[in-house]
Design a protein around this motif. Structure first.
Motif, PDB file in Angstrom:
ATOM      1  N   SER A  70       0.809  -1.225   0.000  1.00  8.53           N
ATOM      2  CA  SER A  70       0.000   0.000   0.000  1.00  8.53           C
ATOM      3  C   SER A  70       0.840   1.272   0.000  1.00  8.53           C
ATOM      4  O   SER A  70       0.299   2.363  -0.063  1.00  8.53           O
ATOM      5  N   SER A  77       2.823   1.659   2.642  1.00  9.51           N
ATOM      6  CA  SER A  77       3.274   1.634   4.034  1.00  9.51           C
ATOM      7  C   SER A  77       3.269   0.231   4.631  1.00  9.51           C
ATOM      8  O   SER A  77       3.907  -0.013   5.643  1.00  9.51           O
ATOM      9  N   SER A 101      -0.103   7.005  -0.365  1.00  9.34           N
ATOM     10  CA  SER A 101      -0.778   5.718  -0.445  1.00  9.34           C
ATOM     11  C   SER A 101      -1.254   5.404  -1.856  1.00  9.34           C
ATOM     12  O   SER A 101      -1.999   6.181  -2.470  1.00  9.34           O
TER      13      SER A 101
END
Lengths: 167, 158
Positions: free
Chosen positions: A62, A64, A117
């Motif tokens: 994603s 992260s 993101s």
């Protein structure tokens, strides 16, 4: 690798379909550039002919974190909340599409977003049917593909160059 | 008609199960090679390639897997170039062998393995040798490729 057909949407649509696929190649490749009208996470599915079931093993990142699941989507779509005018991209490899065996296919896709993101996804996919693939439909789970979304279908032919040997 | 960028070099569909398949006298005029395997093996495996008959521990790899519930990563060294994943369910592996005819760099293999009842995999492998690749032995490694499995080699133009 030869281009069979490219479709670019002139207006919003819920799917893109390639029909009467030539039965003259060994493998097929799809290249997708897609954005959707839905504000959800953004995903869709490649379907063949009619009927059968689909299963996946997916690996996602994603920006992260990473995770794996068996979700139904086998490619990503840029949802409406991502940066304007950006499209997700995907490559789908479908080997031996004319053979009378279940069809395993590989899909890699990524979203584009000018933020921290955005998802990338690698997926192993299986269609349970054993018939030759004559039609491919690229479908959204929610909402429509926006105008200028596009899909290109290529054919690859295996064979011999007369130099390289195999044993 | 569009220009073909996957030039077929050799292909085989196994008439009986086999532990390995060898591509020899590989044409040196392309930039990269792509190997596509479609089929099954007697048991799940990570196949390997040995280039120019090199069976030394000269191949290093790093991979990431997703099995449907867990994401994992690992690395190691082996006696062949580990790539992809194949098993008892219909599988597909796509492996790109970069700059295989170069003589001034180690060879990198980028592969995707797709075993839908087991995992999806992305893998990078390095052959620590600067020789041009003239042969590639594809080995199932501790199992066999099943009858009907196809292995096709393509050249990608420079």
């Amino acid at each position: 690798m030869e281009l069979i057909e490219t479709v670019e949407l002139a207006s919003s649509a819920s799917s893109i379909t390639f029909s009467s696929i030539p039965q003259t190649y060994t493998d097929l490749v799809l290249k997708l550039s897609l954005r959707g009208t839905d504000s959800g996470t953004g995903g869709g599915i490649v379907r063949f002919n009619t009927g059968g079931t689909y299963s996946t093993r997916r690996l996602l990142g994603s920006g992260s974190s990473a995770f794996s699941d068996t979700g139904a989507d086998n490619f990503l779509v840029n949802s409406s909340g991502l940066t304007a005018n950006t499209f997700a991209n995907a490559s789908v490899y479908i080997p031996n599409y004319r053979e009378s065996s279940q069809k395993s296919f590989s899909s890699d896709s990524v979203q584009e977003n000018n933020a921290t993101s955005a998802f990338q996804m690698l997926a192993a996919n299986l269609w349970s049917e054993t018939s030759a693939i004559t039609e491919i439909s690229i479908e959204m789970f929610a909402g429509n593909f926006v105008q200028y979304s596009s899909a290109s279908l290529y054919g690859i032919t295996a064979g011999s160059d007369g130099t390289t040997t195999v044993s | 008609m569009a220009t073909p960028t996957y030039t077929p070099l050799a292909t085989t569909t196994l008439a009986s199960s086999a532990s390995s398949v060898t591509f020899s006298s590989i044409d040196q005029s392309y930039g990269d090679l792509v190997l596509v395997i479609s089929g099954t093996t007697a048991s799940a495996t990570t196949p390997i390639m040995r280039f120019n008959s090199d069976s030394g521990s000269n191949y290093s790899w790093v991979r990431m897997d997703g099995d449907g519930s867990n994401d994992t990563s690992a690395s190691g060294t082996y006696t062949g170039a580990s790539f992809g994943r194949i098993g008892t369910a219909q599988s597909v592996i796509i492996a790109q062998i970069m700059d295989y005819s170069a003589t001034d760099k180690h060879t990198t293999i980028l592969s995707r393995g797709n075993l839908p009842n087991d995992r999806t995999r992305a893998m990078a492998t390095r052959w620590a040798n600067t020789s041009a690749i003239t042969s590639a032995e594809v080995i199932a490694d501790a199992t066999t490729f099943d009858t009907g499995t196809t292995l096709s080699l393509y050249g990608i133009a420079k």
